[in-house]
Design a protein around this motif. Structure first.
Motif, mmCIF file in Angstrom:
data_model
loop_
_atom_site.group_PDB
_atom_site.id
_atom_site.type_symbol
_atom_site.label_atom_id
_atom_site.label_comp_id
_atom_site.label_asym_id
_atom_site.label_seq_id
_atom_site.Cartn_x
_atom_site.Cartn_y
_atom_site.Cartn_z
ATOM 1 N N SER A 35 1.237 -16.092 9.676
ATOM 2 C CA SER A 35 0.127 -15.510 8.962
ATOM 3 C C SER A 35 0.063 -15.615 7.526
ATOM 4 C CB SER A 35 0.363 -13.919 9.371
ATOM 5 O OG SER A 35 1.709 -13.363 8.961
ATOM 6 N N ASN A 38 -1.622 -20.137 6.274
ATOM 7 C CA ASN A 38 -3.081 -20.535 6.584
ATOM 8 C C ASN A 38 -3.803 -20.177 5.525
ATOM 9 O OD1 ASN A 38 -4.013 -17.653 7.248
ATOM 10 N ND2 ASN A 38 -2.230 -17.680 8.573
ATOM 11 N N GLU A 40 -8.555 -19.820 5.044
ATOM 12 C CA GLU A 40 -9.754 -19.894 5.399
ATOM 13 C C GLU A 40 -10.709 -20.306 4.273
ATOM 14 O OE1 GLU A 40 -11.764 -17.154 8.101
ATOM 15 O OE2 GLU A 40 -9.492 -16.014 8.077
ATOM 16 N N GLU A 43 -16.623 -21.301 6.824
ATOM 17 C CA GLU A 43 -15.968 -21.254 8.455
ATOM 18 C C GLU A 43 -14.847 -21.946 8.950
ATOM 19 O OE1 GLU A 43 -19.654 -21.682 10.785
ATOM 20 O OE2 GLU A 43 -20.793 -20.426 9.409
ATOM 21 N N TYR A 45 -10.846 -22.626 9.175
ATOM 22 C CA TYR A 45 -9.559 -21.909 9.351
ATOM 23 C C TYR A 45 -8.575 -23.128 9.326
ATOM 24 C CZ TYR A 45 -5.738 -19.096 10.831
ATOM 25 O OH TYR A 45 -4.451 -18.603 11.205
ATOM 26 N N ASP A 47 -4.470 -23.807 9.757
ATOM 27 C CA ASP A 47 -3.153 -23.333 10.091
ATOM 28 C C ASP A 47 -2.238 -24.253 9.679
ATOM 29 O OD1 ASP A 47 -0.854 -22.140 11.092
ATOM 30 O OD2 ASP A 47 -1.723 -21.999 13.107
#
Length: 162
Positions: A35, A38, A40, A43, A45, A47
């Motif tokens: 969690s 990562n 953003e 749009e 994302y 990781d």
């Protein structure tokens, strides 16, 4: 980049420290890694928790980017000066993706309009091939396209056929 610089040396030392670390060990050491590692952007994302890196890795890479003047280089890429010293020309990858209302000037000329003129011609040609109104030398509809280029790198097509 100067490999003797402090940031480079710190990054290299850190790499040596974690290079043999198993990814399972990294998750065991940091239960929140899924969690926290990562981000953003719009749009998109990203990781990167499943890569062999830590928060310290990111700190070391950011220091390296700062020391190397990366921000100024990125800004120059968007501003249009001749930063491709090998060819003595601007690096205008960003102009190829710029919206029509953006402006990127090279020697006082806004190149975005030129880029969109070529993109419009490419779109028109593509639609003509797809619709069958543009035919091959036999007068028949084109069914298979190997490569269509407007100039630039042929490395991708060369790799595909080799």
């Amino acid at each position: 980049m100067n490999i003797d610089s402090p940031a480079w040396q710190a990054a290299a030392k850190h790499y040596q420290e974690i290079r043999a670390t198993n990814l399972r060990q990294l998750f065991d050491d940091d239960a929140d890694r899924g969690s926290t590692l990562n981000l953003e952007a719009g749009e998109l994302y990203l990781d990167y928790s499943k890569n062999r890196l830590t928060a310290e890795t990111i700190t070391r890479l950011l220091a390296l980017a700062e020391e190397s003047g990366l921000r100024a280089r990125i800004d120059a890429m968007f501003d249009g000066p001749r930063i491709n010293v090998t060819e003595n020309r601007p690096v205008l990858h960003v102009a190829l993706r710029a919206p029509r209302d953006q402006h990127i000037y090279v020697d006082g000329h806004d190149v975005v309009a030129d880029v969109h003129a070529v993109l419009d011609r490419m779109a028109t040609f593509s639609e003509q091939v797809r619709s069958g109104s543009w035919t091959g030398y036999t007068g028949k509809r084109i069914r298979n396209v190997i490569n269509i280029g407007i100039g630039g790198s042929d490395l991708g097509p060369a790799m595909a056929y080799e």
